[in-house]
Motif scaffolding. Structure first.
Motif, PDB file in Angstrom:
ATOM      1  N   ILE A  34       0.802  -1.487   0.204  1.00  0.00           N
ATOM      2  CA  ILE A  34       0.013   0.079  -0.211  1.00  0.00           C
ATOM      3  C   ILE A  34       0.952   1.622  -0.366  1.00  0.00           C
ATOM      4  O   ILE A  34       1.613   1.198   0.881  1.00  0.00           O
ATOM      5  N   LYS A  35       0.653   1.890  -0.775  1.00  0.00           N
ATOM      6  CA  LYS A  35       0.990   3.281  -1.097  1.00  0.00           C
ATOM      7  C   LYS A  35       0.806   4.405   0.092  1.00  0.00           C
ATOM      8  O   LYS A  35       1.236   5.504  -0.065  1.00  0.00           O
ATOM      9  N   ASP A  36      -0.166   4.666  -0.230  1.00  0.00           N
ATOM     10  CA  ASP A  36      -1.386   5.281   0.149  1.00  0.00           C
ATOM     11  C   ASP A  36      -1.789   5.210   1.766  1.00  0.00           C
ATOM     12  O   ASP A  36      -1.607   5.090   2.043  1.00  0.00           O
ATOM     13  N   ALA A  37      -0.942   6.980   2.133  1.00  0.00           N
ATOM     14  CA  ALA A  37      -1.047   6.964   3.948  1.00  0.00           C
ATOM     15  C   ALA A  37      -2.508   6.562   3.991  1.00  0.00           C
ATOM     16  O   ALA A  37      -2.386   6.182   5.193  1.00  0.00           O
ATOM     17  N   SER A  38      -3.458   6.972   3.653  1.00  0.00           N
ATOM     18  CA  SER A  38      -4.795   7.187   4.982  1.00  0.00           C
ATOM     19  C   SER A  38      -5.181   5.511   4.943  1.00  0.00           C
ATOM     20  O   SER A  38      -5.781   5.299   5.798  1.00  0.00           O
ATOM     21  N   ARG A  39      -4.759   4.650   3.831  1.00  0.00           N
ATOM     22  CA  ARG A  39      -5.454   3.461   3.537  1.00  0.00           C
ATOM     23  C   ARG A  39      -4.144   2.650   4.821  1.00  0.00           C
ATOM     24  O   ARG A  39      -4.735   1.765   5.212  1.00  0.00           O
ATOM     25  N   GLN A  40      -2.654   2.998   4.787  1.00  0.00           N
ATOM     26  CA  GLN A  40      -1.821   2.391   5.589  1.00  0.00           C
ATOM     27  C   GLN A  40      -2.333   2.919   7.178  1.00  0.00           C
ATOM     28  O   GLN A  40      -2.272   1.481   7.959  1.00  0.00           O
ATOM     29  N   SER A  41      -3.033   4.087   7.172  1.00  0.00           N
ATOM     30  CA  SER A  41      -3.521   3.749   8.143  1.00  0.00           C
ATOM     31  C   SER A  41      -4.235   3.690   8.615  1.00  0.00           C
ATOM     32  O   SER A  41      -4.586   2.766  10.080  1.00  0.00           O
ATOM     33  N   ARG A  42      -5.459   3.281   8.077  1.00  0.00           N
ATOM     34  CA  ARG A  42      -6.481   2.387   8.064  1.00  0.00           C
ATOM     35  C   ARG A  42      -6.431   0.840   8.289  1.00  0.00           C
ATOM     36  O   ARG A  42      -6.951   0.099   9.150  1.00  0.00           O
ATOM     37  N   GLN A  43      -4.945   0.430   7.952  1.00  0.00           N
ATOM     38  CA  GLN A  43      -4.407  -0.859   7.785  1.00  0.00           C
ATOM     39  C   GLN A  43      -4.164  -1.155   8.659  1.00  0.00           C
ATOM     40  O   GLN A  43      -4.051  -2.244  10.284  1.00  0.00           O
ATOM     41  N   LEU A  44      -3.492  -0.312   9.624  1.00  0.00           N
ATOM     42  CA  LEU A  44      -2.314  -0.488  10.869  1.00  0.00           C
ATOM     43  C   LEU A  44      -3.862  -0.181  11.913  1.00  0.00           C
ATOM     44  O   LEU A  44      -3.821  -1.029  12.936  1.00  0.00           O
ATOM     45  N   GLU A  45      -4.818   0.706  11.701  1.00  0.00           N
ATOM     46  CA  GLU A  45      -5.695   0.093  12.930  1.00  0.00           C
ATOM     47  C   GLU A  45      -6.327  -1.070  12.832  1.00  0.00           C
ATOM     48  O   GLU A  45      -6.748  -1.729  13.586  1.00  0.00           O
ATOM     49  N   GLU A  46      -6.761  -1.721  11.988  1.00  0.00           N
ATOM     50  CA  GLU A  46      -6.999  -3.090  11.699  1.00  0.00           C
ATOM     51  C   GLU A  46      -6.183  -4.212  12.571  1.00  0.00           C
ATOM     52  O   GLU A  46      -6.730  -4.891  13.551  1.00  0.00           O
ATOM     53  N   LEU A  47      -5.215  -3.715  11.695  1.00  0.00           N
ATOM     54  CA  LEU A  47      -4.097  -4.851  12.283  1.00  0.00           C
ATOM     55  C   LEU A  47      -4.178  -4.547  13.794  1.00  0.00           C
ATOM     56  O   LEU A  47      -4.016  -5.687  14.645  1.00  0.00           O
ATOM     57  N   THR A  48      -3.922  -3.327  14.444  1.00  0.00           N
ATOM     58  CA  THR A  48      -3.907  -3.271  16.025  1.00  0.00           C
ATOM     59  C   THR A  48      -5.110  -3.679  16.714  1.00  0.00           C
ATOM     60  O   THR A  48      -4.674  -4.340  17.890  1.00  0.00           O
ATOM     61  N   ASP A  49      -6.182  -3.916  16.411  1.00  0.00           N
ATOM     62  CA  ASP A  49      -7.591  -3.957  16.707  1.00  0.00           C
ATOM     63  C   ASP A  49      -7.192  -6.068  16.715  1.00  0.00           C
ATOM     64  O   ASP A  49      -7.421  -6.223  17.955  1.00  0.00           O
ATOM     65  N   LYS A  50      -6.539  -6.303  16.109  1.00  0.00           N
ATOM     66  CA  LYS A  50      -6.356  -7.512  16.313  1.00  0.00           C
ATOM     67  C   LYS A  50      -5.555  -8.346  17.116  1.00  0.00           C
ATOM     68  O   LYS A  50      -5.201  -9.370  17.124  1.00  0.00           O
ATOM     69  N   MET A  51      -4.195  -7.860  16.739  1.00  0.00           N
ATOM     70  CA  MET A  51      -3.380  -7.345  17.580  1.00  0.00           C
ATOM     71  C   MET A  51      -4.280  -7.788  19.520  1.00  0.00           C
ATOM     72  O   MET A  51      -3.693  -8.509  20.079  1.00  0.00           O
ATOM     73  N   ARG A  52      -4.968  -6.923  20.000  1.00  0.00           N
ATOM     74  CA  ARG A  52      -5.466  -5.898  20.847  1.00  0.00           C
ATOM     75  C   ARG A  52      -6.281  -7.500  21.815  1.00  0.00           C
ATOM     76  O   ARG A  52      -5.738  -8.783  22.233  1.00  0.00           O
ATOM     77  N   ASP A  53      -7.200  -8.615  20.373  1.00  0.00           N
ATOM     78  CA  ASP A  53      -7.659  -9.506  20.389  1.00  0.00           C
ATOM     79  C   ASP A  53      -6.965 -10.829  21.058  1.00  0.00           C
ATOM     80  O   ASP A  53      -7.826 -11.152  21.354  1.00  0.00           O
TER      81      ASP A  53
END
Length: 262
Positions: A34-53
């Motif tokens: 992913i090159k777009d910064a906003s898409r990278q940010s959303r992807q990191l948020e999803e991965l953070t939720d998975k790590m929390r679970d």
């Protein structure tokens, strides 16, 4: 040794954790493309939720291991602890990746302009004003500007000290709130784990109650059948189609007494 041989619940937790690890691996591979910064940010948020679970599931796994520790032998406990440590290490590796991508994203979004300076028009205006002043006026003007500069420096020092004090107070408050939130999260995890155990116990009790009801119904049918047979035998004792029930003698025959008269 398979975890399912020790506990079905541990095996289920391990399966859920492995599923999240696979999702995290695929997610970070996708993030690299992913090159777009906003898409990278959303992807990191999803991965953070998975790590929390995943962290919550590992805590549940650790609690279940401690509960079963007294029932298992030393080799089984060592195997379960190794599994838990392996899960923690893998989760920490994904946390490190998340921090790396977050820092790269923050540095890419940061814009610092190092070429700001006084405008040429203001510089020319100051030169013209200085050329029209006498030496004394220039000295007075210089002293006034120096006084203004000293006052501005003092005000800046006060603002910096106030900012440091506010930052210190804010940091202490945030630390207290973070500790409180950590305690709340641990309590919520404990409550969630207790609810899962209670739900499992309720299901087991429900199965036992259903089995007891079936047995009672079967015994009730047997008793009704025996009572029906007894009633039929009493009403119609000569019925040969129904065998005599052991322990229940047939009704005695009427005997006639013969009297001899002399």
């Amino acid at each position: 040794m398979d975890v399912s041989a020790v506990s079905e619940e541990l095996a289920e937790l391990e399966g859920q954790i492995n599923d999240i690890f696979r999702a995290l691996s695929n997610g970070f591979q996708k993030l690299e493309k992913i090159k777009d910064a906003s898409r990278q940010s959303r992807q990191l948020e999803e991965l953070t939720d998975k790590m929390r679970d995943c962290k919550s599931l590992i805590k549940d796994f650790d609690r279940e291991v401690k509960i079963l520790e007294s029932e298992n032998d030393a080799n089984t406990n060592r195997m379960l602890n190794d599994r838990r440590q392996s899960m923690v290490k893998e989760l920490n590796s994904y946390v490190a990746l998340k921090k790396k991508y977050s820092s790269n994203l923050a540095s890419n979004n940061k814009r610092v302009d190092l070429f700001d300076g006084p405008a040429e028009d203001h510089m020319e205006e100051n030169v013209l004003l200085a050329s029209n002043m006498s030496n004394q006026e220039l000295m007075n003007k210089g002293n006034s500007m120096m006084d203004d500069t000293d006052q501005a420096i003092e005000r800046g020092k006060k603002i910096v000290l106030e900012t440091i004090n506010v930052g210190t107070d804010t940091s202490a408050a945030l630390k207290a709130q973070t500790d409180q939130m950590s305690r709340v999260v641990n309590e919520l995890d404990s409550i969630h784990f207790s609810l899962k155990k209670a739900s499992k116990l309720v299901k087991e009790i429900g199965r036992q109650v259903a089995t007891d009801k079936c047995i009672m119904a079967f015994l009730f049918l047997i008793v009704i059948g025996v009572i029906a047979i007894i009633i039929v035998k009493i009403v119609n004792p000569n019925n040969k189609d129904i065998r005599d029930i052991p322990g229940l003698a047939p009704p005695a025959m009427n005997r006639r007494l013969l009297w001899n008269h002399y």
